[in-house]
Design a protein around this motif. Structure first.
Motif, PDB file in Angstrom:
ATOM      1  N   CYS A  93      -5.389   3.917   3.260  1.00  0.00           N
ATOM      2  CA  CYS A  93      -5.301   2.720   2.529  1.00  0.00           C
ATOM      3  C   CYS A  93      -5.277   1.717   3.639  1.00  0.00           C
ATOM      4  O   CYS A  93      -5.542   0.674   3.451  1.00  0.00           O
ATOM      5  N   CYS A 146       0.933  -1.339   0.279  1.00  0.00           N
ATOM      6  CA  CYS A 146       0.099   0.016   0.194  1.00  0.00           C
ATOM      7  C   CYS A 146       0.739   1.222  -0.144  1.00  0.00           C
ATOM      8  O   CYS A 146       1.990   0.902   0.381  1.00  0.00           O
ATOM      9  N   ALA A 153      -3.827  -1.817   5.487  1.00  0.00           N
ATOM     10  CA  ALA A 153      -3.999  -2.099   4.825  1.00  0.00           C
ATOM     11  C   ALA A 153      -4.945  -3.857   4.359  1.00  0.00           C
ATOM     12  O   ALA A 153      -5.746  -3.767   3.596  1.00  0.00           O
ATOM     13  N   GLN A 210       0.959  -2.071   6.721  1.00  0.00           N
ATOM     14  CA  GLN A 210       0.609  -2.239   5.603  1.00  0.00           C
ATOM     15  C   GLN A 210      -0.992  -3.652   6.065  1.00  0.00           C
ATOM     16  O   GLN A 210      -1.652  -4.380   5.688  1.00  0.00           O
TER      17      GLN A 210
END
Length: 473
Positions: free
Chosen positions: A195, A37, A469, A466
């Motif tokens: 995100c 992301c 996300a 991450q």
């Protein structure tokens, strides 16, 4: 104390939320980042290194060690990092940043910060609810010890002798590197709030080395209905779907930690002058304790728990943590003078056990053995084991995030650990699954010449971003 974009609901504004100009997105370093992301790609390596170096250079030895220091200095730097997060992209999409502090003891504060992002909403209108991922870190460290350091204990020196850049100093691995990685992840998500599929919360504590004192204050805040600094901070922790603790793991994924039972054993004797018939007029508490500890060397205090787990025909006794229990005598104190028969001796015992063992069974067995020598046993503390199965959704989410952000796409090891963390207190209070993931080296915790890999700190920051996300995927 609370910071909020909503003046009507804020208890106290800590800063003006006029956002700084957003930082430009960093370019992707390779095609391997295609699945990563934008927030994870926006992690600034130089800024990460600079902040970690600054925090390591700030002494934050826990006050419980009697060293005369506290976490106020690190707390101030963490607040500065939070207060300078660029919020332009966040406010444009209707999000906001709220920060609460709670000084639960003199010089010891907790900080809870929450990024409210569009992805955190569950429903619309008055009945809308939210969901979040909580990142937990602590600011305090153990003392530097009396041994020599090749780099100063609070130097923050950067070396390249091991083939990779490392930051040196107390707390670099445990766990200021994890704290900095989380701060940088929150900063990056504020730059790219689209995100995140959940609100993102930082739960930063003091007093972790003192029986998770800060985490206990947070948990107490979740239980109280009164409006206090602790309860205001706790409100930002509500609706957690995942708890990520930044203790040192070398970027491996830890799915469970052992339970920790602390017991205090006391022997009472009768004081007398040691020269009186060789001290026979008295009764030595130390002698009674030594006899008890000698018997403890060959006794099995975990036999009852092990038998109960093995004999469970329904299979409910099978644990999630496949580790052997441990027992360690950590302290021993007795006597007042060399020429006085000691009338009191106290030892403290640390028992670690997997999730399918019973603390009550272990304490009962130890108490029965101690009674044979006139020794009494009392419980000091009990932190239950926290664990998830290897195939749990929370575990797999974190594994994906670590793998995608790894420079070589390495899949992390998934394992359990014998230590406990703030998660032992926070996970039950939040009723959320817990994962431990941090850039530090477990072997460096409490050691002389403690250091941490800068590359792993940056990797972990990207993994934290991450995770936010990956949660709904």
């Amino acid at each position: 104390k609370r910071v909020s974009e909503n003046q009507a609901t804020a208890t106290k504004r800590l800063r003006t939320m006029t956002p700084p100009v957003a930082e430009p997105q960093q370019a992707r370093s390779s095609d391997m980042l295609d699945e990563v992301c934008l927030a994870a790609q926006a992690i600034d390596g130089d800024a990460t290194t600079k902040l970690l170096q600054s925090l390591v250079q700030t002494n934050s030895v826990d006050t419980g060690y009697g060293m005369g220091t506290d976490t106020a200095g690190v707390c101030a730097k963490v607040m500065t990092a939070l207060n300078t997060i660029p919020c332009e992209a966040l406010t444009k999409c209707g999000g906001r940043l709220e920060i609460c502090t709670d000084e639960f003891a003199p010089g010891n504060s907790n900080i809870v910060a929450r990024l409210f992002v569009p992805g955190g909403a569950r429903g619309e209108g008055a009945d809308a609810k939210r969901a979040c991922v909580v990142y937990s870190a602590h600011m305090d460290t153990v003392p530097e010890g009396s041994g020599p350091w090749s780099h100063g204990a609070f130097s923050g020196d950067i070396s390249h002798t091991s083939g990779e850049p490392r930051i040196h100093g107390r707390g670099s691995s445990d766990m200021k590197s994890g704290l900095v990685a989380m701060l940088m992840a929150v900063r990056a998500i504020a730059l790219h709030p689209e995100c995140a599929t959940r609100d993102v919360v930082l739960a930063i504590s003091s007093g972790e080395s003192r029986g998770c004192a800060g985490a206990r204050a947070m948990a107490a805040g979740l239980r109280t209905g009164a409006s206090t600094a602790a309860s205001d901070a706790a409100k930002l922790l509500s609706d957690a779907e995942l708890l990520v603790v930044g203790e040192p793991t070398g970027c491996d994924v830890i799915r469970g930690e052992m339970g920790a039972l602390f017991l205090r054993c006391t022997a009472i004797g009768r004081a007398a002058h040691s020269a009186t018939s060789g001290g026979d007029a008295g009764s030595s508490a130390i002698r009674a304790m030594v006899a008890f500890l000698g018997a403890l060397e060959t006794a099995d205090m975990f036999e009852a728990s092990r038998a109960a787990a093995n004999n469970d025909s329904a299979g409910e006794g099978k644990g999630l943590i496949e580790r052997l229990p441990t027992l360690s005598v950590g302290t021993l104190h007795g006597g007042t003078a060399v020429n006085v028969v000691p009338d009191r001796c106290v030892c403290e015992i640390d028992c670690r056990m997997p999730d399918n063992y019973s603390a009550e069974d272990v304490q009962r067995a130890l108490g029965e053995l101690a009674a044979k020598f006139g020794v009494t046993v009392e419980r000091m503390d009990w932190k239950p084991s926290v664990a998830s199965s290897a195939d749990a959704a929370s575990v797999q989410t974190v594994v994906r995030a670590v793998t995608k952000t790894s420079p070589d796409r390495r899949t992390p090891d998934v394992r359990t650990v014998g230590y406990y963390s703030d998660g032992a207190v926070l996970a039950p209070a939040l009723t959320a699954p817990m994962i431990i993931l941090g850039p530090g080296d477990e072997a460096m915790s409490c050691s002389h010449d403690e250091s941490c890999s800068i590359a792993l700190t940056i990797h972990c920051a990207r993994a934290y971003a991450q995770i936010a996300a990956e949660l709904c995927q």
